[in-house]
Design an enzyme around this catalytic site. Structure first.
Site, short mmCIF file in Angstrom:
data_model
loop_
_atom_site.label_atom_id
_atom_site.label_comp_id
_atom_site.label_asym_id
_atom_site.label_seq_id
_atom_site.Cartn_x
_atom_site.Cartn_y
_atom_site.Cartn_z
CE LYS A 31 -0.39 -0.10 5.37
NZ LYS A 31 -1.10 -0.69 6.30
CE1 TYR A 65 12.55 31.49 7.94
CE2 TYR A 65 12.57 28.50 6.99
CZ TYR A 65 12.46 29.72 6.12
OH TYR A 65 12.14 29.93 5.27
#
Ligand SMILES: *Cc1c(COP(=O)(O)O)cnc(C)c1O
Length: 360
Positions: A30, A254
């Site tokens: 899957k 950041y």
């Protein structure tokens, strides 16, 4: 920016699972084989001795059929009003936990009866019929069978916690009871299945006729203290864009969450959280420069991250984020710890723009 997928490792991992189970192996492919590439992985697992494939959505199964794969495939999850006739026509087995799902599958049957895996909830409280609803589901399935609309090929369930032997035993016993109810109603399912990777490798009492194996195929040990020799199949690597020399005390990325402790060099690597690198792992994460492990410096951005490669030594041309661990590079299992998650999640989140290259 590429994910190299070692298909020989997939085949070998499948063989290892097979050698430890008495029954058949369903390779769970899957979500594009946990991000490894559905079709090539399915073929490698079948080469390694899997005889079934498992996916979540019927469309995933139809895509495998369209690629020419003829092995039995189970698809276990679809919302009401899903178009099921193409999956049924392609000979895909579908799971049913409710009367509505069973009716939808029966309605999609054509010349041949649709193949159904009836699912019972044995303690997961996710999908699966509750014990109270099981006799009615079984009776309905028997009626559709007599009418030639469905054929119940399996009865199955899913384990909630393989670290809890008492729960595993209780769920196994409940599946056996559900099986008795199905047999008493006249159903003759060929397959009973319950085990995932961890149970396939470490709970032989759950093996029954078939085990559904995902993460073990991709080479992550379900129980690391008890390794069985699985080999991680995916190596995620990226070239270095540029290297920059900075003084001690430089705030990086950041909000300057990383500050260099010495004069050093920063390598810019063009992968970020858009590519599935977990932002939350900054602070713990390390990568492999080809000669050593070095820390990810500061916040991981959408498309890029920075590695503190130290003041001297050769400039790396590429960075390995994770791999099998042969040379000292981190494994995806280590990244999962840094990100407080499981390897399944990180593997299937490797982004679509990362090229998959299949080797072996
Ligand atoms: C994903 C999944 C599996 C595979 O689980 P692993 O822990 O990866 O082996 C098995 N069965 C079902 C129903 C699943 O959804």
């Amino acid at each position: 920016m590429e994910a190299i997928v070692d298909l020989a490792a997939i085949a070998t991992n499948t063989k290892i699972v097979r050698s430890r189970t008495a029954g058949a192996v369903m390779a769970v492919v899957k979500a594009d084989a946990f991000g490894h590439g559905g079709v090539p992985v399915a073929r490698a697992a079948l080469d390694g001795g899997a005889t079934w494939l498992g996916v979540a959505w019927p469309g995933e199964a139809v895509a495998l059929r369209a690629a020419g794969i003829t092995a039995p495939i189970l698809a276990w999850l679809f919302p009401p009003a899903t178009e099921l006739s193409s999956a049924v026509a392609a000979g895909v087995d579908l799971a049913a936990s409710t009367g509505e799902q069973l009716a939808a599958i029966a309605a999609a049957s054509g010349d041949r009866p649709a193949r159904v895996h009836l699912k019972v909830d044995t303690g997961m409280a996710r999908s699966g019929a509750a014990s109270d609803d099981w006799p009615a589901l079984v009776a309905a399935a028997r009626r559709y069978e007599r009418a030639g609309r469905t054929e119940v090929t399996a009865v199955w369930s899913h384990l909630a916690d393989t670290d809890d032997p008492a729960l595993v035993a209780a769920q196994t016993a409940l599946l056996a009871e559900a099986m008795d109810v199905a047999t008493a109603a006249g159903l003759r399912p060929r397959w009973r299945h319950l085990a995932n990777s961890a149970a396939a490798l470490h709970h032989p009492g759950t093996h029954l006729d078939l085990v559904r194996v995902g993460i073990a195929l991709y080479g992550c040990e379900p129980d690391p203290p008890r390794p069985v020799g699985l080999r991680p199949a995916m190596t995620l690597r990226a070239p270095v864009v540029a290297v920059k020399r900075v003084p001690a005390g430089t705030g990086v990325s950041y909000r300057h969450q990383y500050v260099t402790s010495t004069d050093t060099r920063l390598a810019l690597v063009p992968v970020g959280y858009a590519d599935g690198i977990p932002r939350v792992a900054a602070g713990s994460a390390q990568v492999w420069t080809g000669t050593e492990r070095r820390p990810v410096a500061g916040v991981i951005s959408m498309d890029q991250l920075v590695v503190d490669i130290g003041p001297d030594g050769p400039e790396p041309e590429e960075i390995v984020l994770f791999g099998p661990g042969d040379d000292g590079e981190p494994t995806v299992a280590e990244w999962a710890e840094w990100a407080d998650t499981i390897p399944h999640e990180l593997l299937c989140r490797v982004g679509a723009r990362v090229e998959r290259r299949h080797v072996g």
